[in-house]
Design an enzyme around this catalytic site. Sequence first.
Site, PDB file in Angstrom:
ATOM      1  CB  CYS A  13      -1.166  -0.057   1.261  1.00  0.00           C
ATOM      2  SG  CYS A  13      -2.068  -1.433   1.139  1.00  0.00           S
ATOM      3  CG  HIS A  15      -1.506   4.248   5.281  1.00  0.00           C
ATOM      4  ND1 HIS A  15      -1.218   4.421   3.704  1.00  0.00           N
ATOM      5  CD2 HIS A  15      -1.746   3.228   6.084  1.00  0.00           C
ATOM      6  CE1 HIS A  15      -1.553   3.587   4.052  1.00  0.00           C
ATOM      7  NE2 HIS A  15      -1.491   2.087   5.096  1.00  0.00           N
ATOM      8  CD  GLU A  27      -0.425   8.337   9.134  1.00  0.00           C
ATOM      9  OE1 GLU A  27      -0.953   8.794   7.930  1.00  0.00           O
ATOM     10  OE2 GLU A  27      -1.286   7.479   9.374  1.00  0.00           O
ATOM     11  CE  LYS A  47      -5.365   4.411   2.869  1.00  0.00           C
ATOM     12  NZ  LYS A  47      -5.199   5.212   2.906  1.00  0.00           N
ATOM     13  CG  HIS A  79      -6.087   0.745   2.175  1.00  0.00           C
ATOM     14  ND1 HIS A  79      -5.647   0.870   1.329  1.00  0.00           N
ATOM     15  CD2 HIS A  79      -5.208   0.174   2.838  1.00  0.00           C
ATOM     16  CE1 HIS A  79      -4.432   0.956   2.208  1.00  0.00           C
ATOM     17  NE2 HIS A  79      -4.300   0.525   2.739  1.00  0.00           N
ATOM     18  CG  PHE A 136       0.652  -5.832   4.874  1.00  0.00           C
ATOM     19  CD1 PHE A 136      -0.057  -5.247   5.280  1.00  0.00           C
ATOM     20  CD2 PHE A 136      -0.121  -6.640   4.561  1.00  0.00           C
ATOM     21  CE1 PHE A 136      -1.134  -5.222   6.233  1.00  0.00           C
ATOM     22  CE2 PHE A 136      -1.339  -6.918   4.954  1.00  0.00           C
ATOM     23  CZ  PHE A 136      -2.119  -6.491   5.697  1.00  0.00           C
TER      24      PHE A 136
END
Length: 472
Positions: free
Chosen positions: A223, A363, A374, A394, A399, A458
């Site tokens: 991502c 994010h 974050e 998002k 997402h 990831f």
Amino acid sequence: MQALLSPTLRPSSLSPLHTKPNSLSSNSPKCKPPNKAFFFTPRASSQVAVAPKRETDPKKRVVITGMGLVSVFGNDPDVFYEKLLDGVSGIGPIDRFDASKFPTRFAGQIHNFSSEGYIDGKNDRRLDDCLRYCIVAGKKALESADLAADKLSKIDKVRAGVLVGTGMGGLTVFSDGVQALIEKGHRRITPFFIPYAITNMASALLAIDLGLMGPNYSISTACATSNYCFYAAANHIRRGEADLMVAGGTEAAILPIGLGGFVACRALSQRNDDPQTASRPWDKARDGFVMGEGSGVLVMESLEHAMKRGAPIIAEYLGGAVNCDAYHMTDPRADGLGVSSCIERSLEDAGVSPEEVNYINAHATSTIVGDLAEVNAIKKVFKNTSEIKINATKSMIGHCLGAAGGMEAIASVKACTTGWLHPTINQFDPEPSVEFNTVPNKKQQHEVNVAISNSFGFGGHNSVVVFSAFKP
């Protein structure tokens, strides 16, 4: 895409690595001091900080001249941003396949997508949606940059490249190929199985279609993909390897194997009774992210090249950075070091001080651990957060995995150019530790000085890009 809801994938703890004393240590009798010319003087704490300087060379300044996307709100960046400003949710029940047996049955699914006028019918029927979205978004971005097909001949195509990444690749083609192998044998696998499944093919097909012969490849960092692509594309321009780059991300993973995989990771919200409120970044009741899909693409070029051809300059890419948490497959570092250092490096690359930043497109996926990690990292970089507003795209589109950063870059650029920030919807009971103005539930007027857009994936991949309105 970092931070699942449980630590089930966490490897067993490892003892700290111990290394032998450095053979060049001053304590070693065999060590001779190197020539003084090789010593570097560390910055003393009392030293006066020098304000960073932005790039001034028009050959190295990178500007945004076009934007294109495919989204749950359609394929027009202006309409896309209007929907975001209105706080519209694009999340709904999945109807592309029977999802009734899945614990999550909703997503930010694109409906009624048409590639008419951008992809010929024969190829359109063969292509994976991941590739279709890229080609349409890429061509629309070039149209926006006043480089429609009939005008591309005016630029040097050898110095124009494509760098569109994807986290998952052609997942539908891959899934169908595996099913054909199991049910009917290898002879029934389409010859397009490998070409349309590999991650580099989106960039390749767009370049082949347009005749762009510059740097061409794909980056796949889950991502964080799109921001990695923007960062690399800008560096090709700054190094003089290209005049123009078409860059961004594309993703189409809303299918049984994609949904099932993320369900198995326990990463998704299961708020099936009310899908439109399922993505709720920073809300106490968040229970996972919502899958989305689409493509977001920017046309990036040197200021010198853009001015020579009279391009419509939308905004400026100031800089960026990428790094790795080096910690865990899916969880962020508890101390936030990877994210905070990535933000710091991006500002250094951009020639921007932390005090100049007053907007962050976060994010913020709506996962329990990731959202707060974050925010804590952001607080480490920005000591005074009173003037900074952050929001989460998002919350409305889900997402979009490898394409998320592409769409959020467009939202960030629109924020810089319109003076309006879209809301973070579904803010019902915010976490008290999120001490920012998250633009809750309703758009806010805000003159953006410098914007940053965060994307994490990831594997511990971190990527941050920095934008501002263009100032000659």
